[in-house]
Design an enzyme around this catalytic site. Structure first.
Site, PDB file in Angstrom:
ATOM      1  CG  ASN A  10      -1.851   1.111   1.332  1.00 37.74           C
ATOM      2  OD1 ASN A  10      -1.561   2.202   0.856  1.00 37.74           O
ATOM      3  ND2 ASN A  10      -2.994   0.884   1.947  1.00 37.74           N
ATOM      4  CG  HIS A  12      -2.376   5.809  -0.005  1.00 46.09           C
ATOM      5  ND1 HIS A  12      -2.408   7.111  -0.437  1.00 46.09           N
ATOM      6  CD2 HIS A  12      -3.098   5.100  -0.882  1.00 46.09           C
ATOM      7  CE1 HIS A  12      -3.129   7.185  -1.539  1.00 46.09           C
ATOM      8  NE2 HIS A  12      -3.557   5.983  -1.832  1.00 46.09           N
ATOM      9  CE  LYS A  13      -1.687  -0.413   5.690  1.00 47.84           C
ATOM     10  NZ  LYS A  13      -1.606  -1.832   6.052  1.00 47.84           N
ATOM     11  CG  ASP A  69      -3.164  -6.141   9.265  1.00 52.45           C
ATOM     12  OD1 ASP A  69      -3.076  -6.256   8.021  1.00 52.45           O
ATOM     13  OD2 ASP A  69      -4.206  -6.381   9.880  1.00 52.45           O
ATOM     14  CG  PHE A 152      -4.662   5.816   2.735  1.00 54.74           C
ATOM     15  CD1 PHE A 152      -3.822   6.463   3.620  1.00 54.74           C
ATOM     16  CD2 PHE A 152      -4.948   4.468   2.959  1.00 54.74           C
ATOM     17  CE1 PHE A 152      -3.274   5.791   4.709  1.00 54.74           C
ATOM     18  CE2 PHE A 152      -4.392   3.782   4.044  1.00 54.74           C
ATOM     19  CZ  PHE A 152      -3.563   4.452   4.918  1.00 54.74           C
ATOM     20  N   GLY A 153      -7.981   5.596   2.116  1.00 51.88           N
ATOM     21  CA  GLY A 153      -8.895   4.688   2.819  1.00 51.88           C
ATOM     22  C   GLY A 153     -10.115   5.411   3.378  1.00 51.88           C
ATOM     23  CG  ASP A 155      -7.321   9.102   6.098  1.00 47.38           C
ATOM     24  OD1 ASP A 155      -7.471   8.459   7.158  1.00 47.38           O
ATOM     25  OD2 ASP A 155      -6.216   9.309   5.569  1.00 47.38           O
ATOM     26  CG  HIS A 180      -4.113   4.469  13.056  1.00 49.89           C
ATOM     27  ND1 HIS A 180      -4.349   5.701  12.463  1.00 49.89           N
ATOM     28  CD2 HIS A 180      -4.162   3.566  12.036  1.00 49.89           C
ATOM     29  CE1 HIS A 180      -4.557   5.530  11.165  1.00 49.89           C
ATOM     30  NE2 HIS A 180      -4.436   4.247  10.883  1.00 49.89           N
ATOM     31  NE  ARG A 181      -0.051   3.247   8.751  1.00 53.41           N
ATOM     32  CZ  ARG A 181      -1.318   3.505   8.414  1.00 53.41           C
ATOM     33  NH1 ARG A 181      -1.728   4.732   8.153  1.00 53.41           N
ATOM     34  NH2 ARG A 181      -2.180   2.512   8.304  1.00 53.41           N
TER      35      ARG A 181
HETATM   36  P1  IMP Z   1      -4.338  -3.754   5.546  1.00 51.52           P
HETATM   37  O1  IMP Z   1      -3.619  -3.341   6.787  1.00 51.52           O
HETATM   38  O2  IMP Z   1      -3.462  -3.740   4.359  1.00 51.52           O
HETATM   39  O3  IMP Z   1      -5.092  -5.026   5.725  1.00 51.52           O
HETATM   40  O4  IMP Z   1      -5.444  -2.671   5.205  1.00 51.52           O
HETATM   41  C1  IMP Z   1      -5.741  -1.624   6.006  1.00 51.52           C
HETATM   42  C2  IMP Z   1      -6.979  -0.934   5.506  1.00 51.52           C
HETATM   43  O5  IMP Z   1      -7.482  -0.158   6.601  1.00 51.52           O
HETATM   44  C3  IMP Z   1      -6.677   0.068   4.388  1.00 51.52           C
HETATM   45  O6  IMP Z   1      -6.950  -0.455   3.138  1.00 51.52           O
HETATM   46  C4  IMP Z   1      -7.602   1.208   4.717  1.00 51.52           C
HETATM   47  O7  IMP Z   1      -8.851   0.980   4.149  1.00 51.52           O
HETATM   48  C5  IMP Z   1      -7.752   1.144   6.218  1.00 51.52           C
HETATM   49  N1  IMP Z   1      -6.777   2.062   6.869  1.00 51.52           N
HETATM   50  C6  IMP Z   1      -5.673   1.736   7.587  1.00 51.52           C
HETATM   51  N2  IMP Z   1      -5.038   2.841   7.996  1.00 51.52           N
HETATM   52  C7  IMP Z   1      -5.733   3.880   7.514  1.00 51.52           C
HETATM   53  C8  IMP Z   1      -5.552   5.281   7.587  1.00 51.52           C
HETATM   54  O8  IMP Z   1      -4.591   5.813   8.157  1.00 51.52           O
HETATM   55  N3  IMP Z   1      -6.496   6.017   6.982  1.00 51.52           N
HETATM   56  C9  IMP Z   1      -7.563   5.480   6.331  1.00 51.52           C
HETATM   57  N4  IMP Z   1      -7.762   4.195   6.199  1.00 51.52           N
HETATM   58  C10 IMP Z   1      -6.858   3.375   6.805  1.00 51.52           C
END
Ligand code: IMP
Length: 194
Positions: A10, A12-13, A69, A152-153, A155, A180-181
């Site tokens: 990801n 964005h992460k 995760d 993203f996601g 947000d 959280h991150r």
């Molecule tokens: P995974 O950790 O790859 O299974 O997916 C995490 C999912 O949680 C992402 O696809 C987002 O939809 C959501 N997510 C995790 N962190 C964030 C964030 O900081 N902002 C928005 N959505 C998040």
């Protein structure tokens, strides 16, 4: 500069973690390793899925590896979408579809019953192969329509406690201060400083 292999595809992460850690670190995402990598997130918990990703890339690279995760827990939905946040609307669902589904599921639920939190679990497998976990949460609530263009996601529909704006409206620097991150990464940084 310290190199950090991140078991995430990801972007964005990867970008957020690079921004939070700053220029002392070079964050290398799974897609930048040169060979295609694929894992199945079959765990029932954030920890289990973070471990799956970290172990996969650890075996692939033999280096220290960090995995993230994360997801959104909505109280009235008993913690859903939770570990299924990335595929809430289906296996190949986009962020926009997942967000739309959550808004639909919460339709008619009053604001004071829309309490939620983001959760981030980091799994770090160090050079010696020892496994460490670091966790961070960010409390807030889900609003009734998407606002803002950043992040993203989920947000655009998440307003953190003490704020009036969604994570997608708040400046990236501010999100990265309270998210959280960033809270989980602060624990990681404390650990590697020793
Ligand atoms: P995974 O950790 O790859 O299974 O997916 C995490 C999912 O949680 C992402 O696809 C987002 O939809 C959501 N997510 C995790 N962190 C964030 C964030 O900081 N902002 C928005 N959505 C998040």
């Amino acid at each position: 500069m310290a190199k950090l292999i991140l078991a995430s595809k990801n972007q964005h992460k990867v970008m957020e973690i690079q921004d939070i850690l700053g220029p002392a670190w070079e964050v290398i995402g799974a897609d930048q390793l040169g060979a295609p990598v694929h894992w199945e997130e079959t765990g029932q918990t954030f920890r289990a899925n973070a471990l799956i990703k970290a172990e996969f890339l650890r075996a692939h690279t033999g280096e220290g590896v960090l995995a993230d995760d994360s997801g959104l827990q909505v109280d009235i939905l008993e913690g859903a979408p939770g570990v299924y946040s990335a595929r809430y609307a289906g296996a190949a669902a986009s962020d926009a579809n997942n967000l739309k589904k959550l808004l639909r599921v919460l339709e008619g639920v009053p604001l004071n019953e829309r309490k939620a939190r983001f959760v981030c679990v980091l799994c770090y497998i160090d050079r010696e192969g020892k496994i460490h976990y670091f966790e961070g949460t960010c409390e807030g609530h889900i609003i009734s329509e998407a606002v803002g263009a950043g992040g993203f996601g989920y947000d655009p529909i998440f307003v953190p406690e003490g704020y009036q704006q969604s994570f997608a409206e708040i400046a990236a620097l501010e999100k990265n201060r309270i998210s959280h991150r960033s809270r989980a990464l602060a624990q990681f940084l404390k650990h590697v400083a020793y």
